[in-house]
Design an enzyme around this catalytic site. Structure first.
Site: not given
Lengths: 340, 260
Positions: A97, A139-141
């Protein structure tokens, strides 16, 4: 007399019905999912309680492509795992994101049910537990897991499918199980190599056949780590990618010094579709990967002893590449059953 | 025929009664005696709450912002053996008012007990649990925020906050100096060393016994191993394992009998 017979009949029926008490729960309106494994593949282990069913897989697929999994609803699993690339990504480090970057290359997703652990450092033992990581990784969702479950549970379709598939409300259990179920169905084993291996000698051209022989040779030792039906032994190795690693690899989850700078050996199935390569996506092309191994790699103290100069000729490199290209399974990458 | 009209319903009743699940067996009322473990978090002699500054043992300002830990296999000792009364509890300072204890409650049989024992963290089976299989309010649920997603397993102790890097500085505490102790891994599962904090007690029929313990942050930081600021401020156990182990060794010795 007639009324008496009717009365007795009703009573007996009531009694018979009553003997069935204790089984008043509705059976899930679901059916087993037929997992068609390629010839030569062993049975896939499936955890008790998450046996594959049509609705479980269907729900998992919907969740896989649902951007509502991420905090700002911009990223789904499918955002970084593209079917055309064997469910990997085409860039070195995928964006989470807000364009955030993690530290590792997005791995391809296929034949996952055979893996004994997940992630490059092997820190997660099951597909179901794996679900927890990207959802909460900043660092992802970057989602708070309870909030993610709460939001997804607002979807009436998910609730309906959860009741059918798992006989319960949509919750963390359903979320993790359904995604695990879908991911187990991502089976790939119909490449040109597989067809050749199953008796179609014309499936590989002469160059690819020479490449296969090289791949299996003791001189190159490729199959020492990339062996078996899935072209990996799932071990952790250092392949001399660099003298100094920015990412310390498996030691991050074991705290054992011998695991420093080591990463899980990836499958080579579909390898031509999953560029860029290595845990950090630092090698752009498959030809460069072959050059890396031909060079013997960098002087890292943890480097596997089999990584040494190969002295490949141009023809041998070309043959190896031809063989690696023959590991692509286009039936898998175009299978509508896996598409969004 | 009139007898038949009576006989059939009776027959139905008999069939129904015999076909369903067994009659519940005689229920023995549980012994109503109980025990409450009160654990008072402190910094030295001061009650500890989150987001409040303290001067620690070496006169450094410190402000804890998160403090959770697992207690497992809480067990009462008797002359004839041991009685486990709680398999796992997650204790957290979030929402705790000053002077308020962390509590663990359990029903126990009346009797004489020679002491208590418990472990900090989770045993290997508990630590291998899948958090998604537990109800939301269970201590091992994914909703508790204690599960390591990148390295499956639970954080046994989570202590986070800020501290000054120089002693005797005026407040407020420098929020640029962050500390983060997350211990986990099966190798850091330890029994609490209670020593004199494990004392004999008796519980009468129907009585509620209260066992009061203090948990001193100073002892967790300045125990048998001085970890304060000398070894880095962050450990996730696999990173800076030595710090995690030293903190664990201190933490399991940070309990003492409370003298409220």
């Amino acid at each position: 007399m007639g009324k008496t017979k009717v009365f007795i009949g009703i009573c007996l029926i009531t009694a018979l019905l009553a003997t069935g008490c204790g089984k008043d729960e509705l059976e899930p309106l679901d059916a087993p999912y037929e997992l068609n494994l390629p010839v030569g593949f062993p049975p896939m282990p499936v955890p008790v309680g998450n046996e594959l069913t049509v609705k479980r897989v269907e729900l998992g697929k919907m969740l896989f492509f649902d951007k509502g999994m991420s905090r700002d609803s911009t990223v789904s699993c499918g955002s970084c795992h593209l079917q055309t690339n064997a469910f990997s990504d085409v860039i070195a480090i995928s964006s989470g994101i807000e364009g955030r970057k993690g530290m590792r290359n997005s791995p391809p997703l296929f034949n996952l049910g055979y893996h004994p652990y997940y992630f490059f450092d092997g820190g997660v033992p099951t597909l179901e537990l794996q679900v927890l990581a990207p959802v909460q990784d900043v660092n992802e969702m970057d989602h708070d897991f309870p909030l993610a479950v709460e939001r997804l549970a607002q979807n009436p379709r998910y609730q309906e499918m959860a009741r059918i598939a798992y006989n319960r409300e949509f919750d963390a259990f359903v979320l993790t199980r359904a995604l695990g179920a879908f991911e187990r169905t991502l089976v790939s084993g119909n490449s040109a190599y597989d067809q050749y291996n199953n008796g179609q000698s014309s499936a590989l051209n002469e160059s690819a056949k020479r490449g296969l022989a090289l791949f299996q040779s003791e001189r190159l030792s490729c199959s020492g780590c990339h062996g078996g039906f899935n072209f990996t032994d799932y071990s952790f190795k250092n392949n001399g990618l660099a003298e100094v690693y920015a990412d310390s690899g498996r030691i991050r989850v074991t705290a054992v010094e011998a695991d420093r700078d080591k990463f899980k050996v990836p499958s080579l199935r579909n390898v031509a579709l999953t560029a860029p390569y290595m845990h950090d996506g630092s090698i752009a092309s498959l030809a460069q990967v072959v050059e890396h191994y031909n060079s013997g790699g960098a002087n890292n103290p943890q480097k596997d002893e089999r990584i040494k100069p190969l002295n490949l000729t141009a023809q041998e490199k070309s043959d190896l590449l031809e063989f690696l290209n023959a590991l692509s399974d286009y039936e898998f990458t175009t299978n509508a059953a896996f598409a969004e | 025929m009139r007898y038949l009209r009576l006989l059939v319903p009776m027959l139905v009743w008999v069939i129904m009664a015999s076909s369903c699940e067994k009659d519940p067996e005689l229920i023995i009322e549980p012994d109503p005696s109980s025990i409450t473990f009160n654990i008072y978090p402190k910094v030295g002699n001061q009650p500890m709450v989150l987001n409040q500054e303290y001067l620690d043992e070496d006169s450094y300002r410190i402000m804890p912002t998160l403090f959770r830990f697992y207690v497992s296999h809480l067990t009462l000792l008797t002359d004839s053996g041991e009685l486990e009364i709680k398999d796992v509890a997650l204790l957290s300072l979030e929402g705790l008012a000053s002077g308020e204890p962390l509590t663990i409650e359990a029903a126990i049989p009346a009797g004489n007990y020679t002491g208590v024992r418990f472990w900090i963290g989770l045993d290997s089976a508990q630590n291998a649990s899948d958090p998604a299989t537990y109800a939301q309010d269970h201590p091992l649920s994914a909703f508790q925020g204690t599960f390591w997603t990148w390295n499956s397993g639970y954080r046994f102790v989570m202590l986070e906050g800020y501290y000054d890097t120089l002693a005797n500085t005026p407040g407020p505490v420098a929020t640029t100096s962050f500390f983060n102790y997350h211990t986990g891994l099966n190798t850091l599962y330890r029994e609490a060393v209670l020593g004199a904090a494990s004392v004999p007690f008796s519980v009468g029929e129907g009585d509620s016994y209260t066992y009061n313990l203090d948990l001193d942050l100073n002892r967790a930081l300045y125990g048998s191993r001085d970890i304060s600021r000398n070894m880095g401020a962050i450990t996730h156990s696999t990173s800076n394992y030595q710090l995690a182990e030293d903190f664990t060794e201190n933490f399991i010795r940070a309990f003492s009998l409370s003298n409220p």
